[in-house]
Scaffold this motif. Structure first.
Motif, PDB file in Angstrom:
ATOM      1  N   VAL A 568      34.400  49.149  35.191  1.00 19.79           N
ATOM      2  CA  VAL A 568      34.628  48.158  34.131  1.00 19.79           C
ATOM      3  C   VAL A 568      33.308  47.474  33.798  1.00 19.79           C
ATOM      4  O   VAL A 568      32.975  47.234  32.647  1.00 19.79           O
ATOM      5  CB  VAL A 568      35.671  47.139  34.590  1.00 19.79           C
ATOM      6  N   LYS A 569      32.573  47.152  34.832  1.00 14.15           N
ATOM      7  CA  LYS A 569      31.228  46.619  34.601  1.00 14.15           C
ATOM      8  C   LYS A 569      30.240  47.709  35.008  1.00 14.15           C
ATOM      9  O   LYS A 569      30.317  48.239  36.116  1.00 14.15           O
ATOM     10  CB  LYS A 569      30.995  45.364  35.440  1.00 14.15           C
ATOM     11  N   TYR A 600      23.564  47.181  41.009  1.00 10.60           N
ATOM     12  CA  TYR A 600      24.141  46.159  40.125  1.00 10.60           C
ATOM     13  C   TYR A 600      23.313  44.899  40.228  1.00 10.60           C
ATOM     14  O   TYR A 600      22.858  44.532  41.314  1.00 10.60           O
ATOM     15  CB  TYR A 600      25.576  45.845  40.542  1.00 10.60           C
ATOM     16  N   ASN A 603      25.589  41.921  35.988  1.00 10.98           N
ATOM     17  CA  ASN A 603      27.035  41.876  35.778  1.00 10.98           C
ATOM     18  C   ASN A 603      27.847  41.825  37.058  1.00 10.98           C
ATOM     19  O   ASN A 603      28.988  41.424  37.051  1.00 10.98           O
ATOM     20  CB  ASN A 603      27.492  43.121  35.005  1.00 10.98           C
ATOM     21  N   GLU A 606      32.481  45.935  39.107  1.00 13.03           N
ATOM     22  CA  GLU A 606      33.950  45.919  39.070  1.00 13.03           C
ATOM     23  C   GLU A 606      34.397  47.343  38.794  1.00 13.03           C
ATOM     24  O   GLU A 606      34.094  47.913  37.750  1.00 13.03           O
ATOM     25  CB  GLU A 606      34.468  44.974  37.988  1.00 13.03           C
ATOM     26  N   TRP A 608      37.669  50.219  38.986  1.00 14.80           N
ATOM     27  CA  TRP A 608      39.114  50.424  39.120  1.00 14.80           C
ATOM     28  C   TRP A 608      39.320  51.838  39.622  1.00 14.80           C
ATOM     29  O   TRP A 608      38.903  52.816  39.022  1.00 14.80           O
ATOM     30  CB  TRP A 608      39.830  50.238  37.759  1.00 14.80           C
ATOM     31  N   GLN A 639      35.578  41.575  46.876  1.00 14.76           N
ATOM     32  CA  GLN A 639      37.032  41.346  46.730  1.00 14.76           C
ATOM     33  C   GLN A 639      37.730  42.686  46.551  1.00 14.76           C
ATOM     34  O   GLN A 639      37.227  43.567  45.859  1.00 14.76           O
ATOM     35  CB  GLN A 639      37.325  40.487  45.494  1.00 14.76           C
ATOM     36  N   TRP A 641      41.345  44.076  45.238  1.00 15.36           N
ATOM     37  CA  TRP A 641      42.622  43.787  44.590  1.00 15.36           C
ATOM     38  C   TRP A 641      43.427  45.079  44.605  1.00 15.36           C
ATOM     39  O   TRP A 641      42.873  46.160  44.520  1.00 15.36           O
ATOM     40  CB  TRP A 641      42.447  43.345  43.129  1.00 15.36           C
ATOM     41  N   THR A 654      38.986  39.255  50.808  1.00 12.21           N
ATOM     42  CA  THR A 654      37.695  38.747  50.338  1.00 12.21           C
ATOM     43  C   THR A 654      36.766  38.697  51.551  1.00 12.21           C
ATOM     44  O   THR A 654      37.167  38.273  52.626  1.00 12.21           O
ATOM     45  CB  THR A 654      37.833  37.324  49.765  1.00 12.21           C
ATOM     46  N   LYS A 684      41.294  47.515  42.711  1.00 14.01           N
ATOM     47  CA  LYS A 684      40.176  46.953  41.949  1.00 14.01           C
ATOM     48  C   LYS A 684      39.156  46.429  42.965  1.00 14.01           C
ATOM     49  O   LYS A 684      39.516  45.634  43.842  1.00 14.01           O
ATOM     50  CB  LYS A 684      40.653  45.827  41.048  1.00 14.01           C
ATOM     51  N   VAL A 686      35.630  44.464  43.550  1.00 18.98           N
ATOM     52  CA  VAL A 686      34.697  43.556  42.879  1.00 18.98           C
ATOM     53  C   VAL A 686      33.602  43.157  43.866  1.00 18.98           C
ATOM     54  O   VAL A 686      33.896  42.820  45.006  1.00 18.98           O
ATOM     55  CB  VAL A 686      35.421  42.283  42.388  1.00 18.98           C
ATOM     56  N   THR A 688      30.006  40.740  43.933  1.00 13.10           N
ATOM     57  CA  THR A 688      29.128  39.826  43.204  1.00 13.10           C
ATOM     58  C   THR A 688      27.765  39.814  43.882  1.00 13.10           C
ATOM     59  O   THR A 688      27.671  39.460  45.063  1.00 13.10           O
ATOM     60  CB  THR A 688      29.703  38.395  43.248  1.00 13.10           C
TER      61      THR A 688
END
Lengths: 714, 481
Positions: A568-569, A600, A603, A606, A608, A639, A641, A654, A684, A686, A688
């Motif tokens: 997605v990102k 990365y 952004n 992320e 999927w 994270q 999901w 997390t 998902k 994620v 950061t």
């Protein structure tokens, strides 16, 4: 017509000769030219005879009335022509012959140049014969010139073939056995004067006293030259003579002058010590104390050049060729030496028969190297047959020492290496019967250091090499290593295999991240089976050594493969390989540019992941890189999901990975996110990146990178 | 009339003179044809036998090349003056306008930097050795330490190429290749010239195959690189399902094809290729035997340090070098990277010395206790030296040193070398004041020790003869025992 051609050939040959002389090149001759060259000693008689005949003819010509001159002139011309043709031919042949090895340079040069002169003179005579004949005196000049050239060239040639003293030897008075015993030799006559004779007297003799110095006689030496006395014992540099000798070669006043044969260091030392000793003309060596440095120098000087192998019969080259192989190299110890060195290579190709075959060369083999070969006790008698041996290397062979006394036959043996064999002290009881033995290598054998010491005491003339002993040295053992260095990721289960270069090392390992120790941790035996992602640690222990550093590696189990991955990102375009890369089972290394990494920054990440059939997931591992210098840090947080459809996602886990400290080198690490088992069709993920690099970082405040190469879902 | 009479009497006139000149020049041309071109090179005849020109002092060489140029001022060439003048500018009278690299030529100042390491004198000759090399200090009586080496190049690539091949430009044969050409291999089952690489943690400079090239010599003389993995020589093992007999048959068939093509074209490279295949076949058994360290006694492991068991380390390469040399390999060339201390020299050099000191010294001890030191020449050194002034900021305990070709220190040991200290630099360690040894002289001496006359070991290429020392070089007899 014939005369013209012959005359031209003579001219051409002379030009060739001049060219050879001037270019002074080294020639490479084909065999047929060598043959021509070797005919030189035959051919040279032609120009000699012809030139003499021509001289006679010319003499006849001058004394004849003019009516008969015409016929005679024809004869004289023919003789001259033949002489001037055979002379350069002989010279060219000689030039070819001189290219073969073994001719002394000095005399050869003189012979060469005088021969060349004869050839040129003969041609000059022939070419200008009508002119010479006009004047009787001129004719005599050229004739005498030619003949003396012949005598000169002939003499130098004879010196080459017969030696310098050959001619006058019968006339010289025999001096009987003239080499005196070194001790009774007079310093001046036996040593000092011969040095002067060899290096100085060619310029400082009674006929040619350069600088008014004559070194031939005692009076001359004492008188000195135009610059005064030769030495001054009071002066620190011992005066004129030593000054001149010691000047650098480039100095004009250096003696002997540059270009002449220089004094050797030994000769200089002898002259210096002799001057220091008061330049005694009568002193004998026996008068000096044996500890006197002049005595020692003199003895060194008088010592005959020692060739230990003089008189040894030369080996049969065919025999050498027959016995030599890739695994048994037989070679002369130096060019032109009869003595042979034999070196065996390749233990797997060694056969006793090879050793047996050497007997045929027993009169020549002086060095035998058998290190690391599979030589056994029963092979020793074959070696014992090689009675000329000086050096025998049996290191790291399989001998036990029982049959060693058979080697008593090696009367010349000087060096014996038994390193790394099973021999014991009693196996060496006999070695005193080897009169020349002076070095025995016995380290890493059955001998204890006390026994070695005892041996050195018992046989003081021998040096027993006891080698380097490591027993008292405590060092750190090396880490165990993975047998398969590439193994990081596995499916189902796998076996971790280790190796260690020290055979007896005790390897302990843990699977729970704790430091292995030699008591509680499991000992490694044949391989460790694992069936989940984990951190493997292993350490090696051995008595007498410090334990090794810890071997550590994270292994990843590759569980479920998503059927599609959607980013997605998007990663930074520089490190944006496609999404499949995250689950291709290929780990990257610390090189973040290898193409196996996604990077990365702005952004964050992320992704999927969807599964066509639902899977039960309890654990996701992000395999990532940290490289502080390149701004690549662990993610700020991770994270996970999950849910049955993109619409029904819930946060499963997390993680906030630990950040590195200043100065840590680049490392690879997997961040595990564990959670209660959950049935999902969509995941998902994620991540950061660090938003602001810490204050200690050179790029503090900047954004950090997050690099990931693989995601493992279990 | 007078002229005609003279001409007649001399039997010469212009036409005859010219035609005779023709014959003369023709003969000279014939003479020039007799020169080596036509009948093959004499150099070949001299060297093809693979025997030295005269009795050699050394039979084999192990060259411990310290790639990147170690700082002589922190290891061997003790200059207390630099400590006394710490931070002061290098006097112009010392530098005398000699060129600098682009890395420091625009520095405003050239502050002198004395070594932070302490020095002490060791051995019979009182050689100064830094605290960084305790193991080397222990074997100093075996070494000839040469303080006065100098070179022409000021950057790594040309300097490396120069000290390895005798020329700053590439494609000349490396020293090992020359020796392989001149003396051949003692052991026909291993290459005459082997290359081993290792890397320290210091600032490194590349090593590349051009440094061990055969140049214009036959490719059989090329250095063969041994690597650190399970397969020390790449592509040597038979592929799966091919056994030794199959391989033999294949090679025999291939050789007959190659021989046919050699008969047709006469290209010596075809012959070289046949030989290389055969050598590789024999290496299939010889290499595993030589590279197997599992039978080395524990004392030896402790002598070289336990690192020697980890393939690819400098210590392992030293041990392997001894094994290769012991097995008759003529020239073993090691390269250890990481000596290029431009910035953090004091930190890096500690690591470099820790990696190399023990094993270098161990090699000498080991050769000696095997009775092999007398016939093995061991050389330790880099491609140039490092400056006495600091590159970058000079602090109390750290500095960097730039390239310095005008003097550097190497040591040699074993085969015919007279132990001692040779040559001297000025008190600033900048210029040589006594017994300079040029790279060409170093090569001439090396060849001399191996029994080769550096002026006679030649190879004809592109119309002229080449030597390792090309047109220069003098044997340094002072350091020969």
């Amino acid at each position: 017509m014939v005369k013209t051609i012959a005359g031209n050939i003579a001219f051409g040959l002379n030009c060739l000769l001049l060219f050879l002389a001037i270019s002074d090149q080294v020639l490479a001759l084909p065999a047929w030219l060598q043959v021509t060259g070797r005919m030189h000693p035959l051919w040279l008689h032609f120009p000699i005879a012809l030139l003499i005949a021509a001289t006679l003819a010319e003499y006849h010509l001058t004394s004849q009335p003019s009516s008969e001159k015409k016929i005679l002139t024809g004869w004289a011309d023919a003789l001259l022509l033949m002489a001037s043709l055979t002379a350069p031919l002989t010279a060219v042949m000689g030039w070819f012959l001189s290219q073969e090895p073994g001719y002394e340079n000095d005399v050869l040069d003189r012979h060469r140049w005088s021969g060349l002169m004869v050839s040129l003179l003969a041609y000059t005579w022939y070419a200008g014969r009508t002119w010479w004949r006009k004047n009787r005196f001129a004719t005599w000049m050229i004739a005498v010139g030619n003949l003396s050239g012949v005598v000169l060239a002939g003499h130098f040639g004879a010196v080459i073939t017969h030696g310098a003293d050959y001619l006058w030897e019968p006339l010289q008075k025999k001096s009987g056995q003239s080499t005196p015993l070194p001790d009774s030799a007079r310093l001046y006559t036996e040593i000092i004067q011969p040095i002067f004779e060899k290096k100085c007297n060619s310029c400082h003799n009674q006929n040619k006293a350069k600088g008014k110095l004559i070194l031939e006689t005692e009076e001359g030496i004492l008188k000195g030259g135009k610059n005064g006395a030769l030495w001054d014992i009071q002066a620190p540099d011992l005066g004129l003579m030593m000054q001149r000798i010691r000047l650098p070669l480039v100095e004009k006043k250096h003696m002997p002058p540059a270009g002449k044969t220089q004094l050797t260091a030994l000769e200089i030392a002898i002259i210096e010590q002799w001057i220091k000793a008061g330049s005694p003309f009568d002193k004998r060596i026996a008068d000096l104390e044996p500890t006197d440095s002049l005595h020692q120098l003199a003895m060194t000087w008088l010592k005959p050049p020692d060739d230990p192998y003089a008189g040894m019969p030369f080996p049969d080259p065919d025999l050498i060729r027959m016995i030599s192989s890739h695994y048994c190299v037989v070679q002369p110890i130096a060019r032109y030496s009869p003595a042979l060195r034999v070196h065996f290579f390749g233990a797997s190709h060694f056969k006793s028969d090879n050793l047996k075959a050497l007997e045929k060369l027993k009169n020549q083999i002086v060095e035998l190297r058998l290190g690391h070969m599979t030589v056994q006790d029963q092979d020793i008698p074959y070696i014992a047959a090689l009675t000329q041996l000086r050096l025998l290397d049996l290191s790291f062979t399989r001998i036990t020492g029982k049959t060693l006394p058979a080697l008593k036959t090696l009367r010349h043996l000087q060096t014996l290496s038994l390193t790394g064999t099973q021999i014991h002290a009693q196996d060496l009881d006999w070695i005193d019967s080897l009169p020349e033995l002076n070095a025995v290598y016995v380290w890493n054998t059955g001998l204890s250091s006390q026994e070695m010491e005892a041996l050195s005491k018992r046989f003081p003339r021998m040096h027993f090499e006891d080698g380097f002993r490591g027993d008292t040295i405590v060092t750190r053992l090396t880490m165990p290593l993975f047998r398969d260095d590439e193994l990081l990721v596995f499916q189902g289960d796998t076996v971790i295999e280790l190796k260690h270069f020290v055979k007896d090392a005790d390897i302990r390992y843990t699977l729970d991240g704790r430091e292995p120790d030699s008591v509680h941790s499991a000992p490694y035996e044949k391989g460790v089976r694992i069936d989940k992602s984990l951190v493997f640690k292993a350490k090696a222990f051995l008595t007498g050594w410090l334990s090794s550093q810890t071997l550590e590696r994270q292994f990843y189990k590759r569980g479920f493969q998503p059927d599609s991955i959607r980013l997605v990102k998007l990663p930074n375009p520089q490190y944006a390989p496609n999404g499949r890369l995250l689950c291709d089972g290929k780990k990257g290394d610390t090189n973040f540019k290898s193409g196996k990494w996604q990077g990365y920054r702005e952004n964050g990440m992320e992704a999927w992941l969807t599964f066509d059939t639902a899977v039960i997931v309890s654990n996701v591992v992000f395999s990532s890189l940290t490289d502080i210098g390149s701004y690549i840090m662990p993610p700020l947080n991770l994270q996970i999901w999950g849910g049955n459809s993109p619409a029904s996602m819930s946060l499963l886990s997390t993680e906030r990975p630990a950040q590195p400290v200043k100065g840590e080198p680049a490392y690879l690490k997997g961040y595990e996110c564990a959670f209660p088992p959950r049935r999902v069709r969509v995941l998902k993920l994620v991540a950061t990146p660090v938003a602001r690099l810490p204050a200690w970082h050179p790029g503090k405040g900047d954004r950090g990178w997050f690099f990931v190469d693989e995601i493992f879902i279990n | 009339m007078e002229k005609e009479i003279l001409e007649y009497s001399l039997q010469i006139n212009r036409r005859r003179f010219l035609s005779k000149m023709g014959i003369g020049i023709g003969s000279a041309a014939l003479g020039s044809l007799l020169m080596p071109d036509l009948f093959g090179s004499r150099a070949d005849a001299e060297t093809v036998a693979g025997l030295p020109h005269f009795a050699p002092k050394a039979k084999r060489v192990i060259y411990l090349f310290q790639n990147g140029a170690p700082s002589q001022l922190d290891l061997f060439d003790f200059k207390p003056k630099l400590n006394a003048m710490q931070g002061q500018d290098l006097p112009a009278s010392v530098r005398m306008g000699q060129r600098l690299t682009g890395m420091t030529s625009n520095q405003e100042r050239f502050p002198l930097a004395g070594s932070v390491f302490s020095f002490q004198q060791y051995g019979d000759h009182g050689a100064w050795i830094s605290e960084l090399l305790p193991h080397t200090a222990r074997i100093v009586n075996e070494l000839c330490i040469i303080h006065s080496m100098h070179t022409e190049a000021i950057n790594h690539d040309p300097a490396l190429t120069f000290i390895q091949t005798g020329a700053q430009v590439g494609n000349r044969p490396s020293t090992g290749a020359w020796l392989s050409y001149g003396l051949g291999s003692e052991n026909q089952n291993l290459p005459a010239f082997c290359v081993l690489l290792s890397k320290g943690k210091g600032n490194g400079q590349g090593v590349y195959a051009k440094l061990w090239t055969n140049g214009f010599l036959d490719s059989i003389h090329q250095g063969v690189q041994f690597s650190s993995g399970d397969h020390p020589v790449l592509y040597l093992n038979n592929p799966d399902a091919i056994d030794r007999q199959d391989r033999r048959k294949m090679l025999d068939r291939l050789a007959s094809l190659n021989e046919a093509s050699y008969a047709r074209f006469g290209d010596s490279e075809i012959n070289a290729r046949i030989q290389q295949y055969e050598l590789a076949y024999r290496m299939q058994t010889a290499v595993p035997e030589v590279t197997d360290l599992s039978h080395e006694p524990m004392d030896i492991i402790k002598l070289y340090g336990p690192d020697c068991l980890i393939p690819g380390t400098y210590a392992a390469n030293c041990l392997l070098a001894r094994k290769l040399s012991e097995n008759g390999v003529r020239f073993v060339q090691l390269y250890h990277q990481g000596w290029d201390g431009h910035n953090n020299l004091t930190g890096e050099i500690k690591g470099q010395c820790a990696d190399t000191d023990q094993a270098s010294a161990a090699l000498i001890t080991d050769l000696k206790q095997r009775g092999l030191l007398d016939e093995t020449l061991v050389i330790w050194g880099g491609e140039f030296g490092r400056t006495n002034y600091c590159q970058g900021p000079l602090t109390k305990d750290n500095y960097g040193r730039d390239h310095h070709p005008r003097c550097f220190t190497i040591w040699m040991a074993g085969g015919g070398i007279k132990p001692g200290v040779y040559g001297e630099t000025d008190e600033f360690g900048y210029n040589i004041v006594e017994n300079p040894v040029h790279v060409n002289d170093f090569h001439a001496t090396l060849l001399h020790l191996m029994g080769l006359d550096h002026e006679k070991l030649t190879f004809r290429h592109l119309g002229r003869r080449y030597r390792l020392t090309d047109v220069a070089g003098k044997v340094v007899h002072d350091i020969i025992a």
